[in-house]
Design a protein around this motif. Structure first.
Motif, PDB file in Angstrom:
ATOM      1  N   ILE A   1       0.835  -1.204   0.000  1.00 54.98           N
ATOM      2  CA  ILE A   1       0.000   0.000   0.000  1.00 54.98           C
ATOM      3  C   ILE A   1       0.870   1.255   0.000  1.00 54.98           C
ATOM      4  O   ILE A   1       0.603   2.220  -0.721  1.00 54.98           O
ATOM      5  CB  ILE A   1      -0.938   0.003   1.223  1.00 54.98           C
ATOM      6  N   LEU A   2       1.946   1.228   0.791  1.00 49.44           N
ATOM      7  CA  LEU A   2       2.840   2.382   0.834  1.00 49.44           C
ATOM      8  C   LEU A   2       3.512   2.613  -0.519  1.00 49.44           C
ATOM      9  O   LEU A   2       3.699   3.762  -0.942  1.00 49.44           O
ATOM     10  CB  LEU A   2       3.908   2.190   1.924  1.00 49.44           C
ATOM     11  N   ALA A   3       3.904   1.531  -1.194  1.00 45.76           N
ATOM     12  CA  ALA A   3       4.554   1.677  -2.500  1.00 45.76           C
ATOM     13  C   ALA A   3       3.651   2.426  -3.472  1.00 45.76           C
ATOM     14  O   ALA A   3       4.096   3.347  -4.174  1.00 45.76           O
ATOM     15  CB  ALA A   3       4.906   0.297  -3.058  1.00 45.76           C
ATOM     16  N   ASP A   4       2.378   2.056  -3.520  1.00 40.64           N
ATOM     17  CA  ASP A   4       1.435   2.713  -4.429  1.00 40.64           C
ATOM     18  C   ASP A   4       1.092   4.130  -3.966  1.00 40.64           C
ATOM     19  O   ASP A   4       1.015   5.065  -4.783  1.00 40.64           O
ATOM     20  CB  ASP A   4       0.149   1.893  -4.541  1.00 40.64           C
ATOM     21  N   THR A   5       0.883   4.279  -2.661  1.00 41.20           N
ATOM     22  CA  THR A   5       0.436   5.578  -2.136  1.00 41.20           C
ATOM     23  C   THR A   5       1.534   6.635  -2.211  1.00 41.20           C
ATOM     24  O   THR A   5       1.284   7.775  -2.633  1.00 41.20           O
ATOM     25  CB  THR A   5      -0.034   5.418  -0.677  1.00 41.20           C
ATOM     26  N   ILE A   6       2.745   6.271  -1.792  1.00 41.15           N
ATOM     27  CA  ILE A   6       3.854   7.233  -1.828  1.00 41.15           C
ATOM     28  C   ILE A   6       4.161   7.632  -3.266  1.00 41.15           C
ATOM     29  O   ILE A   6       4.407   8.811  -3.565  1.00 41.15           O
ATOM     30  CB  ILE A   6       5.110   6.646  -1.158  1.00 41.15           C
ATOM     31  N   ARG A   7       4.139   6.671  -4.177  1.00 41.89           N
ATOM     32  CA  ARG A   7       4.389   6.990  -5.592  1.00 41.89           C
ATOM     33  C   ARG A   7       3.339   7.970  -6.118  1.00 41.89           C
ATOM     34  O   ARG A   7       3.661   8.940  -6.809  1.00 41.89           O
ATOM     35  CB  ARG A   7       4.381   5.721  -6.424  1.00 41.89           C
TER      36      ARG A   7
ATOM     37  N   ARG B   1       7.404   2.679  -8.596  1.00 42.58           N
ATOM     38  CA  ARG B   1       6.834   2.089  -7.381  1.00 42.58           C
ATOM     39  C   ARG B   1       7.943   1.537  -6.483  1.00 42.58           C
ATOM     40  O   ARG B   1       7.907   1.694  -5.253  1.00 42.58           O
ATOM     41  CB  ARG B   1       5.863   0.984  -7.799  1.00 42.58           C
ATOM     42  N   THR B   2       8.939   0.895  -7.079  1.00 39.99           N
ATOM     43  CA  THR B   2      10.040   0.303  -6.313  1.00 39.99           C
ATOM     44  C   THR B   2      10.863   1.361  -5.603  1.00 39.99           C
ATOM     45  O   THR B   2      11.183   1.229  -4.417  1.00 39.99           O
ATOM     46  CB  THR B   2      10.947  -0.529  -7.238  1.00 39.99           C
ATOM     47  N   LEU B   3      11.213   2.437  -6.318  1.00 41.61           N
ATOM     48  CA  LEU B   3      12.009   3.497  -5.705  1.00 41.61           C
ATOM     49  C   LEU B   3      11.245   4.191  -4.581  1.00 41.61           C
ATOM     50  O   LEU B   3      11.827   4.564  -3.551  1.00 41.61           O
ATOM     51  CB  LEU B   3      12.421   4.518  -6.770  1.00 41.61           C
ATOM     52  N   ALA B   4       9.957   4.357  -4.770  1.00 40.87           N
ATOM     53  CA  ALA B   4       9.145   4.983  -3.722  1.00 40.87           C
ATOM     54  C   ALA B   4       9.162   4.141  -2.455  1.00 40.87           C
ATOM     55  O   ALA B   4       9.311   4.667  -1.341  1.00 40.87           O
ATOM     56  CB  ALA B   4       7.711   5.165  -4.216  1.00 40.87           C
ATOM     57  N   LEU B   5       9.028   2.818  -2.611  1.00 38.59           N
ATOM     58  CA  LEU B   5       9.025   1.930  -1.452  1.00 38.59           C
ATOM     59  C   LEU B   5      10.397   1.880  -0.793  1.00 38.59           C
ATOM     60  O   LEU B   5      10.502   1.927   0.444  1.00 38.59           O
ATOM     61  CB  LEU B   5       8.595   0.523  -1.867  1.00 38.59           C
ATOM     62  N   LEU B   6      11.452   1.774  -1.599  1.00 35.85           N
ATOM     63  CA  LEU B   6      12.800   1.732  -1.033  1.00 35.85           C
ATOM     64  C   LEU B   6      13.102   3.022  -0.274  1.00 35.85           C
ATOM     65  O   LEU B   6      13.737   2.991   0.791  1.00 35.85           O
ATOM     66  CB  LEU B   6      13.824   1.530  -2.142  1.00 35.85           C
ATOM     67  N   GLY B   7      12.626   4.138  -0.806  1.00 36.60           N
ATOM     68  CA  GLY B   7      12.862   5.416  -0.147  1.00 36.60           C
ATOM     69  C   GLY B   7      12.196   5.497   1.217  1.00 36.60           C
ATOM     70  O   GLY B   7      12.842   5.848   2.212  1.00 36.60           O
ATOM     71  N   VAL B   8      10.913   5.162   1.294  1.00 32.20           N
ATOM     72  CA  VAL B   8      10.207   5.261   2.569  1.00 32.20           C
ATOM     73  C   VAL B   8      10.677   4.183   3.543  1.00 32.20           C
ATOM     74  O   VAL B   8      10.706   4.411   4.761  1.00 32.20           O
ATOM     75  CB  VAL B   8       8.672   5.163   2.350  1.00 32.20           C
ATOM     76  N   THR B   9      11.101   3.032   3.027  1.00 30.08           N
ATOM     77  CA  THR B   9      11.592   1.972   3.908  1.00 30.08           C
ATOM     78  C   THR B   9      12.921   2.355   4.538  1.00 30.08           C
ATOM     79  O   THR B   9      13.119   2.213   5.755  1.00 30.08           O
ATOM     80  CB  THR B   9      11.757   0.646   3.129  1.00 30.08           C
ATOM     81  N   GLY B  10      13.849   2.864   3.725  1.00 33.94           N
ATOM     82  CA  GLY B  10      15.166   3.207   4.231  1.00 33.94           C
ATOM     83  C   GLY B  10      15.189   4.422   5.133  1.00 33.94           C
ATOM     84  O   GLY B  10      15.929   4.463   6.124  1.00 33.94           O
ATOM     85  N   THR B  11      14.364   5.406   4.815  1.00 31.16           N
ATOM     86  CA  THR B  11      14.399   6.658   5.579  1.00 31.16           C
ATOM     87  C   THR B  11      13.455   6.693   6.781  1.00 31.16           C
ATOM     88  O   THR B  11      13.695   7.438   7.733  1.00 31.16           O
ATOM     89  CB  THR B  11      14.046   7.852   4.673  1.00 31.16           C
ATOM     90  N   THR B  12      12.403   5.894   6.732  1.00 33.72           N
ATOM     91  CA  THR B  12      11.375   5.990   7.780  1.00 33.72           C
ATOM     92  C   THR B  12      11.071   4.657   8.465  1.00 33.72           C
ATOM     93  O   THR B  12      11.141   4.561   9.701  1.00 33.72           O
ATOM     94  CB  THR B  12      10.067   6.558   7.194  1.00 33.72           C
TER      95      THR B  12
ATOM     96  N   ALA C   1       9.641  -8.634  -1.534  1.00 33.12           N
ATOM     97  CA  ALA C   1       8.373  -9.217  -1.988  1.00 33.12           C
ATOM     98  C   ALA C   1       7.391  -8.135  -2.435  1.00 33.12           C
ATOM     99  O   ALA C   1       6.693  -8.283  -3.440  1.00 33.12           O
ATOM    100  CB  ALA C   1       7.763 -10.059  -0.867  1.00 33.12           C
ATOM    101  N   ALA C   2       7.353  -7.023  -1.696  1.00 34.87           N
ATOM    102  CA  ALA C   2       6.416  -5.945  -2.020  1.00 34.87           C
ATOM    103  C   ALA C   2       6.751  -5.271  -3.346  1.00 34.87           C
ATOM    104  O   ALA C   2       5.859  -4.769  -4.034  1.00 34.87           O
ATOM    105  CB  ALA C   2       6.397  -4.908  -0.897  1.00 34.87           C
TER     106      ALA C   2
END
Length: 504
Positions: free
Chosen positions: A182-188, A200-211, A429-430
């Motif tokens: 959900i975060l991958a789609d929403t943040i993108r 979508r991948t970069l958005a998820l990696l960004g929020v995962t690594g920073t937050t 996986a996400a």
């Protein structure tokens, strides 16, 4: 991220499914397993607990008094009032997973009439889910169980208590996975609406690594508890926003004028042109009759995820002030009733707006230029970000338990390594999985159905058997009905698992 009826109907592969849910995933905030050490045991539960002797038979001396105490109730150490419990239980049930329900309706219908059987199913599954939740609390009352696993140990037996433990652990992992998706789609979507092109991948990696990673590494998560209110607040706002957009026709399809007809052309909705073609409203003539298709089991299994809060049933029972079964059932009935109405409303509004084009995450259907729905994305994202570490902690502790690492040996180094390994696996996986509805329906068909329907029935049957002749006639008559609900869960799970793979 849409459902395709043709592909779903052609499915021939059988597999397993999840329910979180989304939650519940998601559930969300996600309903986490309750550790026995974290719960103050209720005297009423303690007085009922013991003395189930070998083979789970109650002694002649105290079985009748314990039964009476369980039914009539005694004052425990719980301090939560009924309104407080209702609020917390509704908050636990209603989460981001509800945003996938319009796609569940689209799985079997493409005409507005599909909302009728969908609402009926949402109500029926909600009632069965409430019954399972009540069963777990009652088993805790009869046996003194302090957690889901403890209730199983004191009713069915300790040797197989790993079964609900494994189920809860995998369920929390699926919940965390759905959060990441959900975060991958929403943040993108939020970044693109701000003019920032990204994947979508970069958005998820960004929020995962920073937050997400820093939050998951926190040793004390108590400071995040107040943010759980964002979950229910965000869902209420999103529901209102969806209703406003449906009522004002902001996404309706335009109808051109017909030559020779007096009917005037109907202009398209304000934001329709800003929606990708695959997400624009699409309707056909398959309405209520679509519920006769096997595809309806996709919605049913998604509902098993949506209503999931059952591994916290012991916690709600123990923390209730004057925790009689009657008072507990009042909490359960009211909470699930409110949740049923909420689910039916969101599912109907989303489907009536976009029809068979409804995405597995309905927010994806709304235009990035729509400021009202943009705030919904922000609210949902914030809710998930602060709920994520709470859910992740449950998954991490579950894995450490399954690996039999004692609490005293869980050093900072081990916890950090476990955090990095699990979070890396979930994030990978996400990035590969894009169909949220598949994850929710898969989880619901397997893990969700087991925790909601099968395990509570087995615990009740074993508890009543252990009571012997001291069990009331009402309890003995109830066992066949409980086992029917368990059988229903198995059948729904088997069919739902097969149908879920049609979403890929």
């Amino acid at each position: 991220m849409r459902f395709h009826l043709a592909s779903a109907a052609a499915v021939s592969t059988i597999a397993v499914t999840f329910t979180a849910s989304t939650s519940s995933a998601f559930q969300t905030p996600l309903r986490l397993p309750v550790a026995a050490s974290s719960i103050a045991r209720s005297p009423s539960a303690s007085s009922l607990a013991s003395k189930i002797v070998a083979k789970n038979h109650w002694t002649h001396h105290d079985s009748k008094s314990r039964l009476q105490m369980a039914e009539e109730g005694v004052s425990g150490t719980g301090t939560a009032s009924i309104p407080n419990e209702i609020f917390n239980l509704v908050k636990s049930i209603v989460g981001a997973g509800v945003l996938s329900l319009p796609a569940g309706i689209a799985a079997f219908g493409n005409a507005p009439g599909a909302v009728v059987p969908a609402t009926l199913l949402i109500s029926v599954i909600g009632l069965f889910s409430a019954y399972g939740f009540s069963l777990i609390g009652r088993v805790c009352s009869y046996t003194g169980g302090e957690s889901y696993r403890d209730a199983w140990s004191k009713s069915v037996g300790d040797s197989s208590s790993w079964l609900p433990a494994v189920t809860c652990t995998f369920l929390t992992c699926f919940a965390v996975l759905s959060y990441s998706m959900i975060l991958a789609d929403t943040i993108r979507a939020l970044l693109m609406s701000a003019g920032l092109e990204t994947t979508r991948t970069l958005a998820l990696l960004g929020v995962t690594g920073t937050t997400l990673l820093p939050l998951c590494l926190l040793k004390n998560l108590s400071s995040l508890a107040p943010f759980s209110l964002l979950g229910i607040g965000g869902m209420v706002y999103t529901t209102i926003a969806m209703a406003l957009r449906y009522l004002n026709g902001a996404y309706k399809l335009g109808v051109p004028a017909v030559k020779g007809s007096k009917a005037a052309a109907v202009p398209a909705g304000k934001y329709l042109a800003d929606v990708a073609a695959n997400y624009q409203p699409k309707f056909g003539d398959l309405g209520a009759s679509g519920a006769l298709s096997p595809n309806v089991f996709i919605l049913i299994c998604m509902l098993s995820t949506a209503y999931m809060a059952h591994f916290n049933a012991p916690k709600f029972f123990i923390e209730l002030k004057d925790n009689t079964i009657k008072r507990f059932n009042t909490v359960v009935g009211t909470s699930f009733g409110i949740s049923i109405a909420f689910f039916a409303l969101v599912g109907a509004i989303g489907f009536l707006t976009f029809g068979s084009a409804s995405s597995g995450l309905i927010l994806n259907n709304y235009a990035g230029t729509d400021a009202l729905m943009g705030l919904s994305r922000i609210a949902v994202a914030a809710s998930i970000v602060f709920s994520f570490p709470l859910a992740f902690a449950g998954a991490r502790e579950g894995w450490l338990d399954l690996l039999k690492i004692p609490t005293e040996k869980r050093t900072d180094s081990i916890v950090k390594k476990a955090t990095l390994a699990i979070l890396a696996g979930v994030t990978l996986a996400a990035t590969q999985l894009k169909e949220l509805a598949f994850i929710l329906s898969l989880a619901g068909a397997t893990l969700g159905n087991a925790l909601i329907y099968v395990y509570p029935a087995l615990m009740l049957r074993s508890t009543v058997k252990g009571m012997g002749e001291k069990a009331s006639k009402g309890l003995k008559r109830e066992v066949p009905f409980a086992m029917f609900s368990a059988l229903l869960g198995v059948v729904m799970g088997a069919i739902g698992t097969k149908m879920a793979f049609g979403l890929l």
